[in-house]
Scaffold this active site. Sequence first.
Site, PDB file in Angstrom:
ATOM      1  N   SER A   1       7.787 -21.786 -35.372  1.00  0.00           N
ATOM      2  CA  SER A   1       8.321 -22.069 -34.047  1.00  0.00           C
ATOM      3  C   SER A   1       9.188 -20.891 -33.603  1.00  0.00           C
ATOM      4  CB  SER A   1       9.116 -23.384 -34.074  1.00  0.00           C
ATOM      5  OG  SER A   1       9.657 -23.680 -32.823  1.00  0.00           O
TER       6      SER A   1
ATOM      7  N   LYS B   1       7.753 -24.123 -27.815  1.00  0.00           N
ATOM      8  CA  LYS B   1       8.338 -24.142 -29.155  1.00  0.00           C
ATOM      9  C   LYS B   1       9.166 -25.411 -29.379  1.00  0.00           C
ATOM     10  CE  LYS B   1       6.478 -20.391 -30.597  1.00  0.00           C
ATOM     11  NZ  LYS B   1       5.408 -20.462 -31.631  1.00  0.00           N
TER      12      LYS B   1
ATOM     13  N   SER C   1      -3.372 -10.956 -37.191  1.00  0.00           N
ATOM     14  CA  SER C   1      -3.630  -9.571 -36.805  1.00  0.00           C
ATOM     15  C   SER C   1      -2.352  -8.749 -36.736  1.00  0.00           C
ATOM     16  CB  SER C   1      -4.358  -9.519 -35.454  1.00  0.00           C
ATOM     17  OG  SER C   1      -3.587 -10.168 -34.449  1.00  0.00           O
TER      18      SER C   1
END
Length: 281
Positions: free
Chosen positions: A138, A156, A17
């Site tokens: 990441s 991450k 999006s």
Amino acid sequence: MTTPSRSGPVVLITGCSTGFGRELSLVALERGFRVISTARRVETLADLKEKGAETLKLDVTSPPQELADFAKAAWAIYGQIDYLVNNAGYLLGGAMEECTPEETMAQFNTNVFGLINTTNAFLPYFRTRRAGMVVNISSQGGSLNMVGAGIYCATKAAVDSLSDTWARELAEFNVKCISIQPGMFRTAVSAGNLRRGTHRIAEYTAADKVITEYNAATGTEKGDPTKAAVRILDFVTAEGRELPLRLALGDDAFESVKAFHVQRLADMEKFRSWSVGTNFD
């Protein structure tokens, strides 16, 4: 609008999006790839659909069986997927103590568990086909562990670790995996995807300062997300390319992650005498 004829590699991207997901979709479409763009709200992908992407609703935090059903349906569109790009995620800001257990769990559910479950839903197809690549988006934060974003950075770091192991585990099936560690790019992360821990503690001035400066810099980041998308796709789709386990992306990320590893090596040597000498006599 007539969908352009495409015959290139099939790329499925999560979280399209905004941000990298959208940019990767647009660049892939320009390259003639067959693109499957996904988002929790599929209506946000209308323009990508008009440009030729297949668009599907996907919440990566859905139960594993729903993700398995999604993978089956997505694979059936073209009968293959060559690249799974795990991009969906968001940034939880604040000192770690300021993030409630619920907020922390939600961050891990999206950034880590959602990524694991989504990937696992596609791996049976990759293994059977003996081909494919998992590209995990990441962050440099996975190495840098920044004040004011500790929970996010931990997710991450988990993504980096998972990617390293997948790269080794999947090698026997000719399936590849890489973790991309972007630096600061001019995307909607801080403007739209930054969520601040709700348990505010005034004493954490350092964390608050980092977040304030981060928000103030929104829209002025030097990193161009379109160039980043081009670089990612060029790198992972190049024939015969040797892949590292991780790729720092961006001038800032390269220097920062490099400095991190140099310092870690220096620390190991400095305290070597405390590390070694613990074997049985």
